[in-house]
Design an enzyme around this catalytic site. Structure first.
Site, PDB file in Angstrom:
ATOM      1  N   HIS A   1       0.812  -1.216   0.000  1.00 26.42           N
ATOM      2  CA  HIS A   1       0.000   0.000   0.000  1.00 26.42           C
ATOM      3  C   HIS A   1       0.848   1.270   0.000  1.00 26.42           C
ATOM      4  O   HIS A   1       0.375   2.325  -0.448  1.00 26.42           O
ATOM      5  CB  HIS A   1      -0.940   0.012   1.215  1.00 26.42           C
ATOM      6  CG  HIS A   1      -2.155  -0.831   1.028  1.00 26.42           C
ATOM      7  ND1 HIS A   1      -2.169  -2.183   1.277  1.00 26.42           N
ATOM      8  CD2 HIS A   1      -3.412  -0.523   0.621  1.00 26.42           C
ATOM      9  CE1 HIS A   1      -3.374  -2.665   1.020  1.00 26.42           C
ATOM     10  NE2 HIS A   1      -4.148  -1.689   0.619  1.00 26.42           N
ATOM     11  N   GLY A   2       2.044   1.207   0.519  1.00 22.52           N
ATOM     12  CA  GLY A   2       2.860   2.421   0.527  1.00 22.52           C
ATOM     13  C   GLY A   2       4.212   2.180   1.167  1.00 22.52           C
ATOM     14  O   GLY A   2       4.355   1.297   2.026  1.00 22.52           O
TER      15      GLY A   2
END
Length: 478
Positions: free
Chosen positions: A322-323
């Site tokens: 996700h990041g």
């Protein structure tokens, strides 16, 4: 380009639909090529500098896949070819997404001052995962040879390219190849417009409407107990309606082309356990992590302890997907720990007496929701320290403001909570059945037409009027 923008709704989408069906009267392949080119145009309007990277990724993976499907390779050669393909994909993803994060941590550990600033190509996580799944299935002998235009369309298909769902070649490419999808279907077009309208309303009115309350927790240096809870809950519902709205809009747009996208969102806050939550939230990502990471790691086949280790590793990598930040690592670790606790509890208490089944479900739903809210604090906060500050405020009832602003926020959050827990979701309203390629059967039979059409028109009007000049979807960043 955003789905919730006037240029997309009034110009791009009608033009692409018109060209697609006009070409469909003359050829079966030309509409697929047109749609792939339109998808590249859609991508280029917002991220023109990364079009070449996207095309190189398609060419590379199609070439590797072609070798695995067609060439007569020895087993070791097949394994080496797959390794080359997956390593190439992960190398590109690693450079663009994680090089800066790695450099920051090296600097922190060694006291160096290295600096790497690379723009993150929009959608790279989605099209990379999609193609890795294609290569693994090609290696397993589960892929037929596909024409390049259909493969390129499978990767670039604009309803999913920016923020998912993660598509599977077996589901999508046969649909792109079908001749029936090249001719306009009034029923699918109507259902597509209605689902798009619901998604647009969720995004522009609900998600964007509650967004200002998020600042109560995430932009305040010392939030009080009630401010921290209001801000955390506001973000919990903002993310819900933002992602749910995008998922609906993607399905609605695709239906207009006669293509059924997989359901990616199924009322996750109604989940009664964290296992249930991951069957309802970002469903295609959960399936990808299960099929191409958790099961290859060994899944639950090597004993309970290794099962928990595999769950933790899978969710840690899912968080990092996700990041590139420690906040996402913590978020993934939390969900991995939640899943381990859930499975351990199920092993200890396999059957709940019938008398306690309903209270147990209610308690499970409340506990699951609170656990998810705590994890979202890390997901949204700028740093782990900032997230801990908010959680500390949420655990300190002695520090309460509860002024006019906080009371108004609480009322608004209560309305959102009622919508989440009491209202049916879009696929229930429309009878969307991805597996059987059916939608809106009551509409087709004429049993719901006036009510549904009036409601959809109203929702579409509110959604269009609620469009803001620049309101990106949260999942665009991943």
């Amino acid at each position: 380009m955003l789905f919730n923008s006037y240029p997309f709704i009034l110009l791009f989408l009608p033009a692409v639909l018109a060209g697609y069906f006009w070409l469909g009267r003359r050829s079966n392949l030309a509409p697929a090529i047109w749609l792939a080119l339109a998808s590249l145009t859609f991508y280029a309007i917002g991220s023109w500098q990364f079009v070449a990277l996207l095309l190189l990724s398609i060419a590379f993976n199609y070439g590797i896949g072609h070798l695995l499907i067609v060439a007569e390779l020895a087993p070791t050669q097949r394994k080496a070819t797959l390794a080359l393909g997956v390593a190439g994909d992960l190398l590109v993803l690693g450079i663009f997404k994680y090089a800066g994060f790695a450099t920051e941590n090296i600097n922190a550990l060694l006291g160096t001052h290295l600096a790497i600033h690379i723009l993150l190509p929009v959608g790279i996580s989605f099209y990379t995962f999609t193609q890795i799944a294609f290569l693994v299935d090609a290696y397993r002998g589960q892929v037929a040879a596909y024409a390049l235009p259909h493969y390129a369309l499978f990767v670039t298909y604009f309803p999913h390219l920016i923020a998912g769902p993660i598509l599977h070649h077996k589901d999508m490419i046969p649909q792109f190849a079908r001749e029936e999808t090249k001719h306009p279907d009034a029923h699918l077009m109507l259902c597509g417009v209605i689902i798009f309208a619901i998604g647009l309303f969720k995004k522009t009115c609900l998600a964007d409407g509650i967004q200002p309350l998020v600042a109560l927790a995430f932009e305040a240096r010392s939030p009080s107990f009630d401010q921290a809870w209001c801000g955390a809950l506001a973000y919990t519902f903002q993310l819900y309606f933002d992602f749910s709205g995008y998922s609906d809009m993607a399905i609605g747009i695709s239906l207009m082309f006669g293509i059924f996208l997989p359901v990616n969102f199924n009322s996750p806050y109604k989940a009664t356990s964290i296992v249930d939550f991951w069957r309802r939230w970002h469903m295609t990502l959960s399936q990808f992590l299960r099929d191409y990471l958790y099961i290859p790691l060994g899944g639950n086949r090597r004993g309970r302890v290794l099962r928990y280790v595999n769950l933790l590793v899978t969710m840690l990598l899912g968080g990092l997907w996700h990041g590139a930040a420690w906040t996402f690592v913590v978020w993934g670790a939390l969900h991995g720990a939640y899943l381990c606790v859930n499975h351990a509890f199920n092993a200890l208490v396999p059957d709940v007496p019938a008398l306690f089944a309903r209270p147990a479900r209610i308690a499970g739903a409340v506990l699951t929701f609170l656990a998810v809210v705590v994890a979202w604090v890390f997901f949204r906060a700028e740093s782990v320290a900032w997230a801990l500050r908010i959680l500390h405020a949420m655990a300190d009832p002695a520090n309460i403001v509860f002024g006019r602003e906080e009371i108004a926020a609480l009322v608004m959050i209560a309305v959102y909570a009622a919508l989440v827990w009491l209202a049916p979701n879009t696929q229930d309203i429309m009878g969307y059945d991805h597996g059987n390629r059916r939608v809106g059967e009551p509409l087709r039979a004429g049993r719901m037409r006036p009510l549904v059409l009036y409601a959809a028109s109203l929702v579409l009007a509110f959604g269009v009027l609620g469009i803001q000049s620049h309101s990106e979807f949260i999942y665009f960043r991943f």
